[in-house]
Scaffold this active site. Sequence first.
Site, PDB file in Angstrom:
ATOM      1  N   ASP A   1       0.842  -1.190   0.000  1.00  0.00           N
ATOM      2  CA  ASP A   1       0.000   0.000   0.000  1.00  0.00           C
ATOM      3  C   ASP A   1       0.885   1.251   0.000  1.00  0.00           C
ATOM      4  O   ASP A   1       1.990   1.223  -0.568  1.00  0.00           O
ATOM      5  CB  ASP A   1      -0.936  -0.026   1.223  1.00  0.00           C
TER       6      ASP A   1
ATOM      7  N   HIS B   1      -3.869   6.250   3.035  1.00  0.00           N
ATOM      8  CA  HIS B   1      -4.553   5.044   2.577  1.00  0.00           C
ATOM      9  C   HIS B   1      -4.007   3.779   3.236  1.00  0.00           C
ATOM     10  O   HIS B   1      -4.754   2.919   3.735  1.00  0.00           O
ATOM     11  CB  HIS B   1      -4.397   4.962   1.054  1.00  0.00           C
TER      12      HIS B   1
ATOM     13  N   SER C   1     -11.241  -0.384  -1.576  1.00  0.00           N
ATOM     14  CA  SER C   1      -9.995  -0.344  -0.798  1.00  0.00           C
ATOM     15  C   SER C   1     -10.266  -0.559   0.681  1.00  0.00           C
ATOM     16  O   SER C   1      -9.398  -1.037   1.421  1.00  0.00           O
ATOM     17  CB  SER C   1      -9.298   1.007  -0.984  1.00  0.00           C
TER      18      SER C   1
END
Length: 951
Positions: A412, A469, A750
Site C-alpha cells: 500500500d 490510505h 480499498s
Amino acid sequence: MNWAVRLIIGARYYIDDEEENTARDTSGHGSHTASTAAGNLVKLASFFGVAQGNARGAVPLSRIAVYKACSRNGCRNDHILSISLGSQVALRLEDDVIAIGSFHAMQRGILTSNSAGNNGPSLTTTVSMAPWLFSVAASTTDRRIIDKVILGDNTTLIGSAVNGFDLKRRKFPLISGVQAMDKSCSVTDGRNCFAACLIPSKIVGKILSTRYNCSWLAAWSTSVPPADAFQDTRSVKYNIISGTSMSCPHVSGAAAYVKAFHPDWSPAAIKSALMISAIPMNATRNPDAEFAYGAGFINPVKASNPGLVYDAYEDDYIKIYALQFRATVTSPSNVIVSIEPKVLSFKSLNEKQSFVVKVSMKVPPSMKGVVSVFPCETFELHTTGSWDFMGFGEKVERNPKVESDVIVGLIDSGIWPESESFSDEGFGPPPKKWKGVCNGGANFTCNNKIIGARYYTDDENNARDTVGHGTHTASTAAGNLVKQASFFGVAQGNARGAVPLSRIAVYKACSPNGCRTDGILSAFDDAISDGVDILSVSLGSHTTLQLEQDVIAIGAFHAMQRGILTSNSAGNDGPDLATTSSIAPWLFSVAASTTSRRIIDKVVLGDNTTLVGSAVNGFDLKGRKFPLISGVQASDKSCSVTDARNCVESCLIPSKIEGKILLCENNTTPDVALSLSATGAILSDITQSRGDEPPMSIMPTSLLNIKDGASPDITAPGVNILAAWSTSVSPTSEPQDTRSVKYNILSGTSMSCPHVSGAAAYVKTFHPDWSPSAIKSALMTTVVPMNASSVKAELAYGAGFINPVKAINPGLVYDASEDDYIKMLCSIGYTSKTIKLIAGKNSSCPPKYNGTAADLNYPSITMHNSKETKYTRTVTNVGVANSTYRAIVASPSYVIVDVEPKVLSFKSLNEKQSFVVTVSLKVPPGEVLLASASLVWSDGIHSVRTPIVVY
C-alpha cells in the site's frame, strides 16, 4: 385458557348486552393483551404451527385483575390498568374518559399504559396524549411470517400471511378481483375486492387475491374464531394480531417488572425509567415518523436500574396545563438552550434537585434563502461498526497464541507507525518464522506490532504514509483496539482490526503520485520471502488486464505457490458488467457494501425546512447562517446551464460566491467551492453517481439524494469506514485542507479489501495448515446471501456478504492447487510461454488436455451464453469425521440444476468426494438476461453454499 387458578384474582364486567353478562372474553382481544402483559410461560404455543415457541408475559408470576368494559359492540365510555383501547381522534382531556380515569389512578400511585392508536405516523394522529398516561406506539420485531404461492409455471412468489390452512399441495385456479367483478363497479373497487362488486359464481372454488397483515402471537378466546368473521368456524388457543393494542401490554408488563424492583416508585418514576433507558430509534425513510416512536424502543432490563429518574406528581401535572410549559430534548442551531445549574451533585439516594431550562429561538422572518449546516450525525455511535455489523464482535472466539504469530502483509502507501492502532504495548518479540527486515528509511522505527517495513518509491525515501490510505487499510485488517476513536466526533466508538493480536509487515509501493508496477512486483517478492501469512492489496488498474500483464495477478500467483492468500480490491467502477479489475481466480476479489451506518448531515433553509443528506462533515458553523447561491445564479452567462449547475469552476464568478453556500449538482467536489471563497457547499447528486459514499469535506458540505452502488468473489463493508490515518496528511488530501486527524472515514473497495484480509487471517489462526483456496472457500461458502436491487448488480457482490465467525467451521471446502490453476489457464488458451510469465517457472499444459474453465474446483458456478454446462467439483471434509451431506437446490423455474450424486457420505476428516452439477435452461440462452440459483450441501449442522449465476 392456561391461567393458573390463583393468577386471575379478580374479575368484573360492565356490559349492558344481555348476551354478555359475564367477564368471559367473546372478542379475543382481552385474552391476547392479558397474556402478553402477565401470562404464564406456555411452551410450544402456536397458531396452527405458525410462530411456534414459548408464549409468556413480562411478569408471569404476577396476578391479573380483569375489568371487562368492551364487547363485540364496542367500549362504552361510562364503564371505562393496561388499556389497549381509545378514541379514533384526540379528545380534550376533560372529555377523555381514559385521561380522566388514569389521572385518578395516578393520584393513587397507579401507572396506566394506553395504546396510542393505529392512525400514525402522521402528526396529530396520537389519541393518547395526557402526560400522566404512558402512551405506547407499535414497532415490528425480527419476526416476519411468510407464505409462498406457487404459480402454474412453478414460479414461487413470497409474501406475508398468517395462514393456518394446508391445501395438501392441491392446485386451484387464480382469479383477480377485476376478473370476478360486476362491470358496473370501478376497476379500483374491483382490485380492492369490495364484496358488493364481486360475482360469487365466478369465485367459488378459486383463489382470490387479498391482503392481510399480522405479527404478534398471544393467548386467545376459544369462543371466537381467529379471523373474527362468521364464516370462520375454527377455534384456537393462541392467535396472531397486530397494532398498538398489542404493544400496550408489553409496556404494562415492563412497568410491572420495574415495579417489582421498586415498589415505592411513583408512576412518573417508573415511566421515566422506561423512557430514558429506551434504545434510540431513527426515522430515515419517513420524516413523518420522527414523532411516531417516542423516546425509543423499550428496554425493560436496563430500566430496572436507570440511575436517575424524572419524577412528577399531581400538582406538577396541574401546573403544566396552567402555565403551558414546553419541553425539548435536542437543539438545532437556530434554537438556543440554556440550563442552570449545569451540574447536579447527588449525595444520597432519593435526593431531589431542580434545574431550569430556558429555550429561545432565532428565526427572523426575513431570512428566506439562508441555510444552517449542522455537524454530522450517525447511527450506532458506540462502535466503529463494520466488524460488529458482520457479527464479528470484540468477544468472538480467538486463538490468541496462534493469532500473535500471524503476519498480515500490506502492499500500500506505507503506514503511520505512531498511531495507537499500531502500538506494541503487550506484544512479545516477532514470531520466529519472520525472516524480514525493518527497512523503513529515515525517521521510521518498527516495533513488536509493525515488525517489518520496506519502501519501493523513488520520490519518498521511507515507509511513512503520506497518503493515509495504507494506514487506514492496515488498521482495518489488523489494528489494535482503540477506544473512543472518531473523526471530529463523527462515528465515535472502538476502532479495531479483525486480528488485533497479529503482526503487520508494510510494503510501501505507492506515493501521492501513484503505484509503480515494478515496485508492486518487488513488494510481492519481498513479502513472500519475509514469511507473511496473508497479503492485502487495496490497489489495481482502472481496466481489466490480461493475466500475464497484471502485476497483482502475477505476484498473487507466486504468493499462492508459497501458501499465501492475497485479497485484492475489485475496483470502484461497478456494478456494470466487465468493470471488475481483479479477475484471477487465485486472488480473493472483494466488492464493497454498506453497513448499518449512514453518516448524515442536515441543511436548514430559511423557512425552517430541513433537508437531510450525507457528508463526512467535521465542521461546526456555531449556528451562524449564510446566504445560499446556486451555480446558475453565480455563473458567467457565457456558460451553458448544465456547466453552471455542475459548478464548473471556469463558469463561476468568485465575487458572487464569496461568503455564501454554493449549491451544485452531480460530481462536483467541495474544493471547487473552497477555491472560490465559498463558506460551504451543498452537492445535489441527482444521478446517484456516488452510491452510498458521502463526500469527505474540506469545508462544511452536504450531499443530498444518494442511493446504492457496489462492484466482486465476496462482499465486505466498504462504505463509511472509520480507521487510523496519517497525521502528516489532511483528511481530504487537498492542499487547502490544513487539518490533521488520527482517524478518518473513507469508502470504496480499498476499505472492504482489508476486512477480507483480516477475516482470512482470523480463519488461518484456527487452521494454520489450510491452503489459500481452502481459506477462500470457507469464507465464500459461509456468506450471508445477498439479493440484487438491479440486474446489473447481480454479478456485483460475488458469493455474498462475509461472515468470518461461521467461516472457521465451514464443514466442507473446495480446494485447488497450482496445477489446477495452470489447467484452467490452458483451457482458456494460454500457452506454456504465457503461463511461464505468470508462474515464473516452466509449466506446461498436460498432453491432449481438453478440459474447460468450468472444471476449476471453484466455490461458485457461472454459466454464460450456454444452453447446458456440466461442472465437476470436489469437496474436502473439514467438519465432522462421520457425516452425510445432502444437496439442496434453489433455482427459478426456467433454470434446471441437477446434482449427481445427491448425497455425499464421509467417514473421515480430510476425505474428498466429487460430484457433477449440470445447469441447463428451459429457454434459449438469449432470453435469459440474468438468473441466480444456488446449491447447498447440508449435514444438518453446516450449510455449504455455492452460488450459481446464469447470464
